[in-house]
Scaffold this motif. Structure first.
Motif, PDB file in Angstrom:
ATOM      1  N   ALA A  29      -0.122 -10.151   1.616  1.00 56.26           N
ATOM      2  CA  ALA A  29       1.134 -10.206   0.882  1.00 56.26           C
ATOM      3  C   ALA A  29       2.280  -9.713   1.753  1.00 56.26           C
ATOM      4  CB  ALA A  29       1.033  -9.313  -0.354  1.00 56.26           C
ATOM      5  N   PRO A  30       3.425 -10.366   1.705  1.00 54.99           N
ATOM      6  CA  PRO A  30       4.581  -9.931   2.519  1.00 54.99           C
ATOM      7  C   PRO A  30       5.108  -8.574   2.042  1.00 54.99           C
ATOM      8  CG  PRO A  30       5.223 -11.665   1.001  1.00 54.99           C
ATOM      9  CD  PRO A  30       3.746 -11.539   0.880  1.00 54.99           C
ATOM     10  N   PRO A  31       5.931  -7.946   2.837  1.00 56.26           N
ATOM     11  CA  PRO A  31       6.486  -6.641   2.459  1.00 56.26           C
ATOM     12  C   PRO A  31       7.154  -6.707   1.094  1.00 56.26           C
ATOM     13  CG  PRO A  31       7.026  -7.114   4.725  1.00 56.26           C
ATOM     14  CD  PRO A  31       6.356  -8.335   4.191  1.00 56.26           C
ATOM     15  N   SER A  32       6.967  -5.651   0.307  1.00 50.48           N
ATOM     16  CA  SER A  32       7.571  -5.599  -1.016  1.00 50.48           C
ATOM     17  C   SER A  32       7.826  -4.139  -1.343  1.00 50.48           C
ATOM     18  CB  SER A  32       6.607  -6.211  -2.043  1.00 50.48           C
ATOM     19  OG  SER A  32       5.425  -5.446  -2.066  1.00 50.48           O
ATOM     20  N   VAL A  33       8.359  -3.890  -2.500  1.00 49.12           N
ATOM     21  CA  VAL A  33       8.625  -2.513  -2.897  1.00 49.12           C
ATOM     22  C   VAL A  33       7.313  -1.751  -3.002  1.00 49.12           C
ATOM     23  CG1 VAL A  33       9.690  -1.052  -4.647  1.00 49.12           C
ATOM     24  CG2 VAL A  33      10.644  -3.309  -4.157  1.00 49.12           C
ATOM     25  N   GLU A  34       6.280  -2.432  -3.454  1.00 45.30           N
ATOM     26  CA  GLU A  34       4.991  -1.786  -3.640  1.00 45.30           C
ATOM     27  C   GLU A  34       4.296  -1.527  -2.286  1.00 45.30           C
ATOM     28  OE1 GLU A  34       2.386   0.155  -5.941  1.00 45.30           O
ATOM     29  OE2 GLU A  34       4.377  -0.618  -6.465  1.00 45.30           O
ATOM     30  N   ASN A  35       4.178  -2.576  -1.457  1.00 45.58           N
ATOM     31  CA  ASN A  35       3.604  -2.442  -0.109  1.00 45.58           C
ATOM     32  C   ASN A  35       4.725  -2.629   0.911  1.00 45.58           C
ATOM     33  OD1 ASN A  35       1.309  -4.164  -1.803  1.00 45.58           O
ATOM     34  ND2 ASN A  35       0.554  -2.409  -0.629  1.00 45.58           N
ATOM     35  N   TRP A  36       5.180  -1.516   1.479  1.00 48.29           N
ATOM     36  CA  TRP A  36       6.410  -1.566   2.283  1.00 48.29           C
ATOM     37  C   TRP A  36       6.297  -2.469   3.494  1.00 48.29           C
ATOM     38  CZ3 TRP A  36       7.350   4.420   2.075  1.00 48.29           C
ATOM     39  CH2 TRP A  36       7.682   4.753   0.752  1.00 48.29           C
ATOM     40  N   LEU A  37       5.113  -2.518   4.098  1.00 55.52           N
ATOM     41  CA  LEU A  37       4.929  -3.404   5.240  1.00 55.52           C
ATOM     42  C   LEU A  37       3.935  -4.507   4.927  1.00 55.52           C
ATOM     43  CD1 LEU A  37       4.884  -0.941   8.271  1.00 55.52           C
ATOM     44  CD2 LEU A  37       6.679  -2.524   7.620  1.00 55.52           C
ATOM     45  N   GLY A  38       3.810  -4.804   3.630  1.00 55.74           N
ATOM     46  CA  GLY A  38       2.911  -5.875   3.230  1.00 55.74           C
ATOM     47  C   GLY A  38       1.456  -5.424   3.246  1.00 55.74           C
ATOM     48  N   THR A  39       0.554  -6.405   3.016  1.00 52.58           N
ATOM     49  CA  THR A  39      -0.876  -6.093   3.060  1.00 52.58           C
ATOM     50  C   THR A  39      -1.546  -6.992   4.076  1.00 52.58           C
ATOM     51  OG1 THR A  39      -1.426  -7.704   1.374  1.00 52.58           O
ATOM     52  CG2 THR A  39      -0.878  -5.485   0.610  1.00 52.58           C
ATOM     53  N   ASP A  40      -2.762  -6.589   4.454  1.00 53.11           N
ATOM     54  CA  ASP A  40      -3.506  -7.451   5.381  1.00 53.11           C
ATOM     55  C   ASP A  40      -4.334  -8.452   4.581  1.00 53.11           C
ATOM     56  OD1 ASP A  40      -5.592  -6.026   4.386  1.00 53.11           O
ATOM     57  OD2 ASP A  40      -6.227  -5.161   6.286  1.00 53.11           O
ATOM     58  N   ASP A  41      -5.204  -9.190   5.278  1.00 51.67           N
ATOM     59  CA  ASP A  41      -5.842 -10.307   4.571  1.00 51.67           C
ATOM     60  C   ASP A  41      -6.904  -9.837   3.586  1.00 51.67           C
ATOM     61  OD1 ASP A  41      -7.687  -9.475   6.353  1.00 51.67           O
ATOM     62  OD2 ASP A  41      -7.902 -11.380   7.414  1.00 51.67           O
ATOM     63  N   ARG A  42      -7.201  -8.520   3.565  1.00 57.40           N
ATOM     64  CA  ARG A  42      -8.108  -8.044   2.533  1.00 57.40           C
ATOM     65  C   ARG A  42      -7.359  -7.277   1.449  1.00 57.40           C
ATOM     66  NH1 ARG A  42     -12.597  -6.206   6.807  1.00 57.40           N
ATOM     67  NH2 ARG A  42     -11.938  -7.976   8.079  1.00 57.40           N
ATOM     68  N   GLY A  43      -6.051  -7.269   1.537  1.00 52.55           N
ATOM     69  CA  GLY A  43      -5.264  -6.618   0.507  1.00 52.55           C
ATOM     70  C   GLY A  43      -5.040  -5.149   0.746  1.00 52.55           C
TER      71      GLY A  43
END
Lengths: 537, 345
Positions: free
Chosen positions: B117-131
């Motif tokens: 997932a791309p960067p968002s408020v929840e994950n500041w630098l996004g997530t990797d392919d396993r979340g």
């Protein structure tokens, strides 16, 4: 007199830029002139700015600010471009350095280095330049010059290297030769030969020579005019005769009078012999040069030396470099494996001692080395350096008591206790040598082996250290084994003298008797070279 | 003479401080490392403190089953569960979460968008392919890399200094034989050995430490050996021998302090080399297992998911900054230990 060849006016040289760092003035407003065919000497102690003065004539001082004027044949050298200067260096003004081993390029044969200079400045063909180089090498007294032409610097002896340097300097028939301590790195007998050679060549070529040295003996026999430098200033500039007869400045007088004075306390007639060495031999093994590489040659460095040292006595050991003086000292200390002979201390053989006895002996027989910069570990404080031996030999002492004894030893050598927590780099050579003496004194030794203790020091400081040593001997009845190549120092300090050559004792005797009438030709040559005629003051 | 007496070490430190870039690099590096040591307080899926129905809970130090907070199962509580969050939001209760709600291995089963997932408020630098949260993995990965580099450097320095000191001090036949042994040892193919061992044993951090430090000390021992060779002939060593000091005292007290310059100068460069070694092994999949947060593994993911630019870009930035800081520090150290430089204040 005719027009001056070199005329230096108000020359000042300073290092370090003004921003942040404090500028250090190495030369302050120095003015003097050298006329064609003159032998001029610049005398001073280390750090007096004499070498910097010579180097700035050639504009070879890096990162310095130079002020004033240097006239060469009426033209100011400081206004010349770097390109013009390259034409003058070597061709008009040549220079020879103190250490010929480092001044010659070790990767080229000496002949080629001379040829290079000739080709560069005079545009001669290689053959013609080669011929001239061989002739020059011959003229400077190198035997078999045709073959030595192809030798590398390390294949020549120290004296031959300096001769080759002189040949190189003369290659382009310069008008002025700057000689920076040309004999300091050489043995005494060779020193005299090099000075003679310089004088002969000077007359033959009509050269002007500027000799830079700290050695007043050399100045007296060589120069016609002397300039004395102190802390960057030229304090006195006078004809040699007049300067030595009636020095005007106190500093000059101090330099002249600081030749070692004899200060020897007679030993008691019944003084016990502390140390005895019989037929001491030391040899090193060396790889063979030929095809039998698995075999080793044995090279004897010390051959069958027998000596005895009484309480309160100083035994001087004289010899040139490579005569085995230091190896002998190391063998006497038990730090060098002997291949034969015995060393006894107070009737006990050193070789047979167990570990504990040997440790006790270490405290009784101590050594002071030549180089005051190398003999103190740079990362320990003075308290640690001086106290280390105490901590080892008398571990029962409390810290306070140890510190008290260290301070007492420092006071004994004329240093204050406030230096205890300083580091060696903050002290001058003379102070460091005092610290080295305090380090051994704190152990209350009976025998001190002094390996060239004053050779790295300036003359005025040398005298102070010698007086200190003589005073300590009087006070504690110490026995000294005084090793030196400097006959004046040996003569001032020792009761008896042992002359060493190639690891053998060639002559031995009471100091004054030996100096008055040396029997062995080598001893005679040595004394002649050092020009020790007449009584010491 | 200066009025205040400074030890050579103090003077070196002053020269180091005068090297602005290196000095600030050191401060920044130490600061970042100290922050990353508190990673559990910064990036964690567990709240720091929970107040629930009048009681205090500390999930960081103790694991509570979900039933404690009114859940249905006796499994450990998942604090990202909206149900639990709702319970904590009730009046009288509260939960103090760390700034970033994810630890390096946290899988958010309640994530709104697919992974990576791309960067968002929840994950500041996004997530990797396993979340997993990239920022959390970067912080924990940075900490692991630096600790790994430190451990490897310390082991390498200790072994290198001891062997180099022995060879240089005793010299002769001992030196000759050990030098040949080192030459044989150094001609072993390091990478193959690591690949072979990685397939025999389970890949683990300690295996890597052992393997890499088995080969990492040789370069340093050469320098120390040369320094000891030079220093043992100096007069202060002879003076120490004449005082009656033993070999160990001479080596430790006299020669070693004067032989440390190459060792200290190389420290930052050795560290950056160690970090780089770990990263490249992880990138190749020969390093630590995938659950361990590592920069190399993130780089490999970035290569596998080129469109997820946030993975490769952020990992690359962390690596570059780390190595750059270490290099700047190394340069400053080299200048500080160069005694030919002027000491003027």
């Amino acid at each position: 007199m005719s027009q001056a060849l070199l005329d230096i006016r108000q020359l000042s040289v300073s290092f370090g830029n003004g921003a942040g760092e404090e500028a250090f003035q190495a030369v302050r407003e120095v003015s003097f002139a050298i006329h064609p065919g003159e032998r001029f000497a610049l005398v001073g102690e280390s750090g007096s700015g004499k070498s910097v003065t010579a180097l700035s004539v050639l504009r070879l001082v890096a990162d310095a600010r130079t002020q004033g004027r240097i006239f060469w044949n009426g033209e100011n050298l400081l206004d010349k471009s770097e390109r013009q200067m390259r034409g003058i260096r070597g061709a008009d003004i040549a220079m020879i350095f103190q250490e010929p081993m480092t001044a010659l390029n070790p990767l080229y044969p000496v002949g080629r280095q001379i040829v290079e200079a000739i080709e560069l400045h005079e545009g001669l063909s290689r053959q013609a330049a080669g011929k001239r180089a061989v002739a020059l090498l011959e003229r400077t007294g190198i035997p078999d010059a045709g073959r030595k032409f192809h030798s590398y610097p390390h294949q020549l002896s120290g004296g031959q290297r300096q001769r080759a340097m002189i040949a190189m300097a003369l290659a382009c028939k310069p008008k002025l030769l700057l000689a920076d301590e040309p004999t300091t790195a050489l043995d005494v007998t060779i020193r005299a030969q090099i000075v003679d050679l310089l004088r002969d060549l000077q007359q033959e070529y009509g050269l002007a020579v500027m000799l830079i040295t700290h050695d007043l003996n050399l100045v007296r026999s060589f120069a016609t005019r002397v300039g004395v430098m102190e802390k960057g200033k030229l304090v006195e500039c006078e004809d040699t005769e007049r300067l030595f007869a009636s020095p005007r400045e106190p500093y000059t007088r101090m330099l002249i009078e600081s030749r070692p004075r004899r200060s020897v306390t007679p030993t008691a007639a019944d003084a016990p012999v502390l140390m005895r060495a019989q037929n001491v031999e030391v040899s090193f093994s060396r790889k063979r040069d030929d095809w039998r590489w698995w075999k080793k040659d044995s090279v004897a460095v010390v051959r069958k030396i027998t000596l005895g040292l009484a309480e309160g006595e100083t035994l001087g050991i004289v010899g040139e470099s490579g005569s085995g003086k230091t190896t002998l000292a190391m063998a006497l200390l038990g730090l060098q494996r002997m291949s034969g002979g015995d060393v006894e201390f107070q009737g006990e053989r050193i070789a047979g001692l167990d570990k504990a006895r040997l440790k006790a002996l270490r405290a009784k027989v101590q050594v002071v080395f030549q180089d005051p910069y190398g003999s103190l570990s740079p990362r320990m404080t003075i308290a640690e350096i001086v106290g280390e031996g105490l901590a080892l030999h008398q571990p029962e002492l409390s810290v306070a008591e140890r510190e008290r004894q260290v301070a007492a030893a420092l006071a004994e050598v004329g240093l204050e206790a406030s230096i205890l927590h300083r580091y060696p780099h903050e002290f001058s050579g003379g102070q460091r040598q005092r610290i080295a003496i305090a380090r051994v004194l704190v152990l209350k030794p009976q025998v001190l082996i002094l390996d060239e203790p004053t050779s790295a020091l300036d003359v005025s400081i040398q005298q102070q250290v010698l007086e200190l040593l003589a005073g300590l001997q009087r006070k504690y009845k110490l026995s000294y084994l005084f090793i030196s190549h400097d006959l004046a120092v040996i003569r001032a300090m020792s009761h008896r003298i042992l002359v060493l050559k190639d690891g053998q004792v060639v002559e031995e005797g009471e100091t004054e008797a030996l100096v008055a009438a040396p029997r062995h030709p080598y001893t005679q040559a040595l004394f002649d070279a050092a020009s020790l005629h007449g009584k010491l003051p | 003479m200066t009025p205040i007496s400074l030890s050579p070490r103090r003077r070196a430190w002053q020269r180091f401080r005068r090297h602005r870039l290196g000095y600030w690099s050191l401060i920044l590096f130490v600061g970042l490392f100290a922050l990353s040591l508190c990673a559990e307080l910064l990036c964690n899926d567990k709240p720091l403190v929970v107040r629930y129905q009048g009681q205090w809970y500390f999930p960081l130090v103790q694991t509570y089953p979900e039933t404690v907070f009114g859940g249905d199962f006796p499994t450990p509580a998942d604090y990202l569960d909206p149900f639990l969050r709702q319970r904590f939001a009730e009046p009288g209760n509260f939960a103090l979460y760390p700034p970033n709600h994810y630890s390096f291995n946290t899988l958010n089963y309640f994530a709104p968008s697919p992974n990576p997932a791309p960067p968002s408020v929840e994950n500041w630098l996004g997530t990797d392919d396993r979340g997993r949260d990239v920022l959390a993995r970067l912080i924990y990965g940075f900490r692991l890399s630096v600790v790994f580099g430190l451990v490897l450097t310390v082991i390498g320095v200790v072994i290198g200094v001891i062997t180099g000191a022995l060879m240089g001090y005793f010299g002769g036949r001992f030196d000759l034989v050990s030098q040949r042994l080192i030459e044989i040892w150094s001609s072993m193919p390091e990478l193959y050995l690591i690949i072979i061992f990685a397939s025999i044993f389970d890949p683990s951090l300690w295996l890597l430490v052992v393997l890499l430090s088995a080969f990492g000390w040789m370069g340093l021992s050469d320098y120390v050996r040369a320094e000891f060779y030079r220093n043992r002939t100096l007069e202060y060593v002879r003076a120490a021998r004449a005082l009656g000091l033993g070999n160990r005292q001479i080596m430790g007290r006299h020669i070693l302090p004067n032989s440390m310059t190459p060792v200290i100068t190389f420290l930052p460069f050795r560290m950056s080399a160690s970090i780089l070694a770990l990263t490249s092994l992880d990138f190749l999949g020969l390093g630590v297992p995938p659950t361990v947060p590592s920069l190399g593994e993130l780089l490999a993911q970035g290569k596998g998911n080129l469109d997820a630019w946030w993975i490769s870009l952020s990992t690359f930035a962390v690596l570059v900054i780390t190595l750059l800081l270490l290099t700047f520090m190394g340069e400053a150290l080299r200048d500080a230990l160069d005694t030919r430089k002027a000491d003027a204040p």
